[in-house]
Design an enzyme around this catalytic site. Structure first.
Site, PDB file in Angstrom:
ATOM      1  N   ASP A   1      49.999  16.329  82.131  1.00  0.00           N
ATOM      2  CA  ASP A   1      48.948  15.465  81.600  1.00  0.00           C
ATOM      3  C   ASP A   1      49.616  14.344  80.796  1.00  0.00           C
ATOM      4  OD1 ASP A   1      45.641  16.048  80.731  1.00  0.00           O
ATOM      5  OD2 ASP A   1      46.780  14.432  79.785  1.00  0.00           O
ATOM      6  N   ILE A   2      49.176  13.122  81.045  1.00  0.00           N
ATOM      7  CA  ILE A   2      49.810  11.943  80.438  1.00  0.00           C
ATOM      8  C   ILE A   2      49.456  11.822  78.947  1.00  0.00           C
ATOM      9  CG2 ILE A   2      48.015  10.199  80.883  1.00  0.00           C
ATOM     10  CD1 ILE A   2      51.724   9.812  81.747  1.00  0.00           C
TER      11      ILE A   2
ATOM     12  N   ASN B   1      55.879  29.181  73.797  1.00  0.00           N
ATOM     13  CA  ASN B   1      54.427  29.378  73.701  1.00  0.00           C
ATOM     14  C   ASN B   1      54.120  30.791  73.257  1.00  0.00           C
ATOM     15  OD1 ASN B   1      53.474  31.173  76.218  1.00  0.00           O
ATOM     16  ND2 ASN B   1      55.215  29.908  76.806  1.00  0.00           N
TER      17      ASN B   1
ATOM     18  N   GLU C   1      36.237  13.315  82.167  1.00  0.00           N
ATOM     19  CA  GLU C   1      36.928  12.020  82.217  1.00  0.00           C
ATOM     20  C   GLU C   1      37.332  11.667  83.646  1.00  0.00           C
ATOM     21  OE1 GLU C   1      40.330  11.688  79.498  1.00  0.00           O
ATOM     22  OE2 GLU C   1      41.244  10.301  80.929  1.00  0.00           O
TER      23      GLU C   1
ATOM     24  N   HIS D   1      40.305  19.673  88.445  1.00  0.00           N
ATOM     25  CA  HIS D   1      41.637  19.965  87.910  1.00  0.00           C
ATOM     26  C   HIS D   1      41.534  21.064  86.865  1.00  0.00           C
ATOM     27  CE1 HIS D   1      39.918  16.661  85.534  1.00  0.00           C
ATOM     28  NE2 HIS D   1      40.565  17.150  84.491  1.00  0.00           N
TER      29      HIS D   1
ATOM     30  N   HIS E   1      43.339  22.523  83.538  1.00  0.00           N
ATOM     31  CA  HIS E   1      44.287  22.245  82.455  1.00  0.00           C
ATOM     32  C   HIS E   1      45.004  23.556  82.127  1.00  0.00           C
ATOM     33  CE1 HIS E   1      42.537  18.334  80.897  1.00  0.00           C
ATOM     34  NE2 HIS E   1      41.455  18.793  81.512  1.00  0.00           N
TER      35      HIS E   1
END
Ligand code: AMP
Length: 137
Positions: free
Chosen positions: A28-29, A76, A87, A92, A94
């Site tokens: 993710d950008i 993590n 958006e 998709h 995440h």
């Protein structure tokens, strides 16, 4: 055409982690946390629950393998999963390496340099285990 279809077609770049005939995973950008990854079906569909059951299960299978790579590659406590799509109306998943509750909230963003994105993507990609699929949908 969605921004993700443009990535899939190679029209705009991404920090790619894994790809097969039906799915692609890239960073993710605008990440919530380091390693925040999107898993995207190549066939453009708006909503996740409009997928066929088979396409949905295969998306989860691909996401599972990406999550395993993330677990190994990025510090993590666990890998979180979220589906939004408000958006970008192209399905998709995440996948977000979590260390605290704020990492799964879309209010916190981290800034990474191009070099950091490249090094993260390469590190995660090196842990991804490829398998072959022969599906047609
Ligand atoms: P949502 O549709 O609400 O699930 O959010 C779309 C996600 O896609 C956001 O987290 C964005 O940062 C991310 N995003 C949008 N454009 C790009 C892009 N070109 N490359 C990578 N991630 C993107």
């Amino acid at each position: 055409m969605s921004v993700f279809t443009k990535i899939i077609n190679g029209e705009i770049p991404c920090y790619k982690i894994a790809e097969d005939d039906h799915f692609i995973a890239f960073l993710d950008i605008n990440p919530n946390a380091k390693g925040h990854t999107l898993v995207v079906p190549k066939k453009e569909e708006n909503k996740i629950f409009d997928l066929s059951k088979e396409a949905y299960k295969d998306l989860m299978d691909f996401s599972y393998r990406v999550a395993k790579a993330l677990e190994k590659a990025v510090p993590n406590n666990r890998i979180g999963m979220s589906v939004i799509g408000l958006e970008v109306p192209h399905v998709h998943v995440h996948l977000i390496p979590l260390n605290s509750m704020v990492d799964i909230q879309f209010t916190q963003k981290v800034t990474l340099t191009n070099e950091e994105f490249i090094s993260l993507a390469n590190g995660i990609a090196s842990k991804f285990e490829y398998m072959t699929f022969n599906k047609d949908y």
